[in-house]
Enzyme design. Structure first.
Site, mmCIF file in Angstrom:
data_model
loop_
_atom_site.group_PDB
_atom_site.id
_atom_site.type_symbol
_atom_site.label_atom_id
_atom_site.label_comp_id
_atom_site.label_asym_id
_atom_site.label_seq_id
_atom_site.Cartn_x
_atom_site.Cartn_y
_atom_site.Cartn_z
ATOM 1 N N LYS A 159 4.129 -2.964 4.812
ATOM 2 C CA LYS A 159 3.876 -2.948 6.253
ATOM 3 C C LYS A 159 2.509 -3.563 6.528
ATOM 4 O O LYS A 159 1.500 -3.155 5.945
ATOM 5 C CB LYS A 159 3.898 -1.516 6.784
ATOM 6 C CG LYS A 159 3.695 -1.460 8.303
ATOM 7 C CD LYS A 159 3.894 -0.055 8.836
ATOM 8 C CE LYS A 159 2.666 0.792 8.721
ATOM 9 N NZ LYS A 159 1.599 0.434 9.672
ATOM 10 N N ASP A 173 3.918 -4.359 11.941
ATOM 11 C CA ASP A 173 3.753 -3.205 12.836
ATOM 12 C C ASP A 173 2.566 -3.451 13.764
ATOM 13 O O ASP A 173 1.436 -3.096 13.453
ATOM 14 C CB ASP A 173 3.537 -1.956 11.948
ATOM 15 C CG ASP A 173 2.919 -0.794 12.684
ATOM 16 O OD1 ASP A 173 3.221 -0.606 13.875
ATOM 17 O OD2 ASP A 173 2.128 -0.050 12.049
ATOM 18 N N LYS A 176 3.035 -2.790 17.193
ATOM 19 C CA LYS A 176 3.248 -1.834 18.296
ATOM 20 C C LYS A 176 2.925 -2.436 19.660
ATOM 21 O O LYS A 176 2.073 -1.927 20.398
ATOM 22 C CB LYS A 176 2.401 -0.578 18.097
ATOM 23 C CG LYS A 176 2.720 0.209 16.842
ATOM 24 C CD LYS A 176 1.992 1.538 16.844
ATOM 25 C CE LYS A 176 2.250 2.347 15.597
ATOM 26 N NZ LYS A 176 1.655 1.790 14.378
ATOM 27 N N ASP A 213 2.852 -3.859 26.587
ATOM 28 C CA ASP A 213 2.200 -4.618 27.661
ATOM 29 C C ASP A 213 3.280 -4.930 28.696
ATOM 30 O O ASP A 213 4.398 -4.420 28.586
ATOM 31 C CB ASP A 213 1.572 -5.898 27.064
ATOM 32 C CG ASP A 213 0.390 -6.407 27.892
ATOM 33 O OD1 ASP A 213 0.440 -6.310 29.126
ATOM 34 O OD2 ASP A 213 -0.570 -6.921 27.292
ATOM 35 N N THR A 236 3.582 9.851 15.096
ATOM 36 C CA THR A 236 3.627 11.026 14.206
ATOM 37 C C THR A 236 2.290 11.775 14.158
ATOM 38 O O THR A 236 2.209 12.856 13.604
ATOM 39 C CB THR A 236 4.033 10.608 12.777
ATOM 40 O OG1 THR A 236 3.146 9.568 12.340
ATOM 41 C CG2 THR A 236 5.459 10.108 12.729
ATOM 42 N N ARG A 268 -1.568 6.128 2.798
ATOM 43 C CA ARG A 268 -2.615 6.704 1.958
ATOM 44 C C ARG A 268 -2.152 7.439 0.702
ATOM 45 O O ARG A 268 -2.839 7.338 -0.327
ATOM 46 C CB ARG A 268 -3.527 7.593 2.835
ATOM 47 C CG ARG A 268 -4.419 6.743 3.753
ATOM 48 C CD ARG A 268 -4.967 7.512 4.923
ATOM 49 N NE ARG A 268 -3.927 7.833 5.891
ATOM 50 C CZ ARG A 268 -4.146 8.431 7.059
ATOM 51 N NH1 ARG A 268 -5.383 8.770 7.394
ATOM 52 N NH2 ARG A 268 -3.150 8.675 7.879
HETATM 53 O O1 LIG Z 1 4.682 2.356 13.535
HETATM 54 C C1 LIG Z 1 4.198 2.895 12.521
HETATM 55 O O2 LIG Z 1 4.308 2.361 11.441
HETATM 56 C C2 LIG Z 1 3.625 4.241 12.662
HETATM 57 C C3 LIG Z 1 4.109 5.010 13.712
HETATM 58 C C4 LIG Z 1 3.807 6.383 13.771
HETATM 59 O O3 LIG Z 1 4.276 7.111 14.659
HETATM 60 N N1 LIG Z 1 2.988 6.906 12.817
HETATM 61 C C5 LIG Z 1 2.444 6.157 11.809
HETATM 62 O O4 LIG Z 1 1.736 6.722 10.971
HETATM 63 N N2 LIG Z 1 2.708 4.810 11.745
HETATM 64 C C6 LIG Z 1 2.059 3.975 10.713
HETATM 65 O O5 LIG Z 1 2.452 4.425 9.424
HETATM 66 C C7 LIG Z 1 1.350 4.410 8.507
HETATM 67 C C8 LIG Z 1 1.166 5.790 7.938
HETATM 68 O O6 LIG Z 1 0.123 5.782 7.012
HETATM 69 P P1 LIG Z 1 -0.287 7.077 6.166
HETATM 70 O O7 LIG Z 1 -0.530 8.189 7.147
HETATM 71 O O8 LIG Z 1 -1.521 6.637 5.456
HETATM 72 O O9 LIG Z 1 0.874 7.367 5.250
HETATM 73 C C9 LIG Z 1 0.140 3.883 9.272
HETATM 74 O O10 LIG Z 1 -0.013 2.517 8.949
HETATM 75 C C10 LIG Z 1 0.524 4.035 10.737
HETATM 76 O O11 LIG Z 1 0.002 2.981 11.520
#
Ligand SMILES: O=C(O)c1cc(=O)[nH]c(=O)n1[C@@H]1O[C@H](COP(=O)(O)O)[C@@H](O)[C@H]1O
Length: 237
Positions: A32, A59, A61, A64, A122, A214
């Site tokens: 991603k 990603d 997002k 607009d 999330t 992470r």
């Molecule tokens: O669209 C996303 O990927 C995304 C949406 C969401 O609701 N929550 C979310 O954590 N993400 C992405 O998913 C990844 C989660 O990363 P970790 O929390 O490090 O596992 C990050 O790059 C966020 O930008």
């Protein structure tokens, strides 16, 4: 085996190169590319990852007015990514415009990236949503409402927590894609995530894709962390 999507949340191409060196070259990953690296390196980062044979979820997002999102999607359509996203909060018209932009940008070919929409991040709790967004329903009800709008706009699916997958698929369609970040193996730090689920539970619940950042990228042994999560995600002991 299904591949967890690795969130390449790094500040530079160099750091991504060092991270990828830990994986065998023949291991083709699903990665991603998010805002952190895209705003440092631009579209070239996507082209480079594609040249290495990795599949890319871009990603960014988008959120607009419909016309702006449509024009931006025309550019994204030319980057050869497997999947990209918008915020469902932008509304049905915006989401439909995003889809139009992807179609036009790819010369109306059948092979356009999957387009999905973020419901509630999330990192958002129900209490925060009620208090800050003034959405006075349950978080699950809000997520399902966004998912319905997304479906009506003709998109392929949503980004949500695995906690909401059963409800979404039950209310919409079993094949409506649910991509779930907020994945945390047992005993790993939640950090800024609120609605977290283990890879094993995400599989049992029926997530179509999991996104993991992470717990892999910050691990002392990223390859081992990736393989453990991949095994758990596939139900392999
Ligand atoms: O669209 C996303 O990927 C995304 C949406 C969401 O609701 N929550 C979310 O954590 N993400 C992405 O998913 C990844 C989660 O990363 P970790 O929390 O490090 O596992 C990050 O790059 C966020 O930008």
């Amino acid at each position: 085996m299904k591949r967890p999507i690795i969130a390449l949340d790094f500040p530079s191409k160099n750091e991504i190169a060092l991270f990828l060196e830990k994986f065998p070259v023949e291991e083709k990953l699903f990665v991603k590319v998010g805002m952190e690296i895209f705003y440092q390196e631009g579209p070239d980062i996507v082209k480079w990852l594609r040249s290495l044979g990795h599949d890319v979820f871009l990603d960014l997002k988008l959120h607009d007015i419909p016309n702006t999102v449509k024009q931006a999607m025309k550019g994204i359509a030319r980057l050869d990514v497997a999947m990209t996203n918008v915020h469902a909060a932008g509304g049905r018209k915006m989401m439909a415009a995003a889809l139009e932009g992807l179609r036009e940008g790819s010369g109306n070919s059948q092979q356009i990236p999957k387009l999905i929409a973020v419901t509630q991040l999330t990192s958002t709790s129900e209490e925060q949503m009620n208090r800050e967004q003034l959405i006075k329903v349950s978080l699950k009800a809000s997520v399902v409402q966004y998912a319905k709008m997304t479906y009506q706009a003709g998109l392929d699916g949503v980004v949500c927590s695995a906690l909401e997958v059963e409800l979404i698929k039950g209310n919409i369609a079993p094949d409506f894609i649910c991509l779930t970040p907020g994945i945390r193996p047992r005993n790993s730090a939640a950090g800024d995530q609120e609605r977290i689920v283990t890879p094993e539970r995400a599989r049992k619940i029926g997530s179509d894709f999991i996104v993991v950042g992470r717990p892999i990228t910050q691990s002392e042994n990223p390859l081992m962390a990736y393989q453990q999560i991949k095994n758990e995600w596939n139900g392999v002991q």
